[in-house]
Design an enzyme around this catalytic site. Structure first.
Site, PDB file in Angstrom:
ATOM      1  N   TYR A 180      -4.411  -5.541   2.164  1.00  0.00           N
ATOM      2  CA  TYR A 180      -5.463  -4.443   2.050  1.00  0.00           C
ATOM      3  C   TYR A 180      -6.853  -4.728   1.783  1.00  0.00           C
ATOM      4  O   TYR A 180      -7.601  -4.132   2.296  1.00  0.00           O
ATOM      5  CB  TYR A 180      -4.696  -3.505   0.892  1.00  0.00           C
ATOM      6  CG  TYR A 180      -3.648  -2.612   1.511  1.00  0.00           C
ATOM      7  CD1 TYR A 180      -3.927  -1.493   2.068  1.00  0.00           C
ATOM      8  CD2 TYR A 180      -2.325  -3.213   1.444  1.00  0.00           C
ATOM      9  CE1 TYR A 180      -3.028  -0.534   2.358  1.00  0.00           C
ATOM     10  CE2 TYR A 180      -1.400  -2.248   2.074  1.00  0.00           C
ATOM     11  CZ  TYR A 180      -1.691  -0.856   2.572  1.00  0.00           C
ATOM     12  OH  TYR A 180      -0.818  -0.179   3.049  1.00  0.00           O
ATOM     13  N   GLU A 188       5.211   1.401  -0.106  1.00  0.00           N
ATOM     14  CA  GLU A 188       5.804   0.421   0.660  1.00  0.00           C
ATOM     15  C   GLU A 188       6.749  -0.355  -0.213  1.00  0.00           C
ATOM     16  O   GLU A 188       7.648  -0.992   0.466  1.00  0.00           O
ATOM     17  CB  GLU A 188       4.732  -0.423   1.371  1.00  0.00           C
ATOM     18  CG  GLU A 188       4.006   0.362   2.423  1.00  0.00           C
ATOM     19  CD  GLU A 188       2.692   0.020   2.852  1.00  0.00           C
ATOM     20  OE1 GLU A 188       2.284  -0.833   2.356  1.00  0.00           O
ATOM     21  OE2 GLU A 188       2.021   0.850   3.671  1.00  0.00           O
TER      22      GLU A 188
END
Length: 408
Positions: free
Chosen positions: A98, A140
């Site tokens: 990310y 997730e």
């Protein structure tokens, strides 16, 4: 742990950026991917065919715009966020990825907006990015944990062997996959897909996902793949993948799912190779003596391109379902029908869908984007509640109407 709520100042600034995103959103995402994909390790996580046709850039531009528009109340973004999280899990996206995405996106915003990208705007978008990233990372993590603790489950890439290759129709082939380690596999939810990490000669590292076309089993999965004219991976599968070959596979993922205990009648609306997740659902319901009523509506070019036709005729003959088949180009040579089955020439007309609408049923839709849009719009305009309409998009969610479950 829940992400820290966004500040009112950040929400106001992000909302004020909506006109700029409407005008330059794709420019921003194109610039972002140019920066992000310069890193080979990050590039290998993406389906590069979606980069070449611009689909991924448009999908992300829409997602960013939708996020900005709904920054005060993100509830309408729920289905989109769930689709993204499931896709990320299939591709084994991890928290450490990310920061790369955030850096590329923020740099792209600054580059495209130029002097308009004030320190206040950049600070707001930094906060907004990490809020959404934390939401995705949290979801997730939950999915990875679920996979890890299921019987036969796994996280990461696992080797599978092609145990059987079988032609289904013109340019369509099924592959039965069994785990190379000989152990059991987790039961997928009918409608889900598998993701693959592949090394395709002359094209390098590739990532793809394909719907599972079989009922849940503890020892195998089945894929059904159509050769696409410009499809690098579909052509490689069709031309080169044979019995005995091993592939890297991640655990089943995807939010297009049949409930464990369906209560309503079920209507399947599919076009072309969009039949694949439907077959997983149909086989599952056919094994259940208490399954609700099933109706199968499918459109394909001709009898030569009809996959799983023998199964559909068998199930209709056994009175386990009813079916309507539409051959858009030519129905000559179609096998004999069985009671409960009708064959039509041409595409599925929206008038036929509305005339035969079952307001008590859940509808499951899969096929090309134009087909999806027409079917979803037709059902909604006919007054079928949104919660009774379910669909799977092959590729990136670059169509705003579908990606957000829009009501209009």
């Amino acid at each position: 742990m829940a992400p820290k709520p966004l500040s009112p100042e950040t929400k106001a600034i992000v909302k004020a950026c909506v006109p700029a995103l409407e005008a330059k959103g794709v420019d921003i995402t194109q610039e972002m991917y140019k920066r992000l994909l310069a890193n080979p390790e990050i590039r290998d996580l993406f389906n590069m065919s979606h980069q070449k046709d611009g689909e991924q850039q448009r999908a992300l531009a829409f997602s960013v715009l939708a996020y900005a528009k709904h920054i005060d109340n993100p509830a309408p973004l729920g289905p989109m966020i769930e689709r993204i999280a499931e896709k990320h899990v299939g591709l084994n996206i991890l928290p450490e990825h990310y920061p790369y995405v955030g850096k590329a996106l923020l740099e792209a915003i600054a580059h495209v907006l130029g002097d308009a990208a004030t320190p206040e705007i950049m600070a707001a978008w930094t906060e907004a990015y990490w809020f959404l990233a934390d939401v995705l990372i949290g979801r997730e993590h939950q999915i990875y944990e679920d996979h890890a603790h299921q019987p036969g489950g796994w996280v990461g890439w696992r080797r599978f062997r092609v145990a059987e290759r079988r032609p289904e129709a013109e340019d369509i082939v099924s592959f039965k996959l069994v785990p190379a380690d000989g152990k059991e596999v987790m039961l997928h939810k009918p409608g889900q897909y598998l993701s693959f990490r592949l090394d395709v000669p002359e094209h390098g590292s590739q990532r793809r996902n394909y719907s599972i076309s079989s009922a849940p089993s503890h020892d195998h999965y089945r894929l059904t793949i159509k050769r696409q004219p410009e499809g690098v991976v579909s052509n490689w599968f069709y031309d080169n993948v044979r019995e005995g070959q091993e592939l890297d596979v991640s655990a089943p993922a995807g939010d297009f799912q049949l409930p464990a205990e369906p209560q309503k009648p079920v209507v399947f609306l599919s076009g072309g190779v969009g039949v694949t997740p439907m077959i997983s659902m149909i086989e599952t319901l056919a094994e259940n003596a208490n399954a609700p009523k099933m109706h199968y509506v499918h459109s394909t070019h001709s009898p030569k391109t009809e996959a799983f036709g023998d199964l559909i005729r068998k199930l209709t003959a056994e009175k386990k379902m009813t079916a309507d088949l539409f051959f858009s180009r030519d129905k000559a040579g179609a096998p004999a029908t069985t009671p409960g089955m009708a064959v039509h020439e041409g595409r599925i007309p929206f008038e036929w869908v509305t005339t035969n609408l079952d307001r008590t049923a859940d509808y499951y839709i899969c096929g090309p984007v134009d087909f999806l849009v027409l079917m979803v719009q037709t059902l909604k305009e006919a007054g079928l509640p949104t919660e009774q309409i379910h669909y799977e998009m092959f590729g990136s969610a670059s169509n705003p109407y579908l990606a957000l479950d829009a009501d209009a």
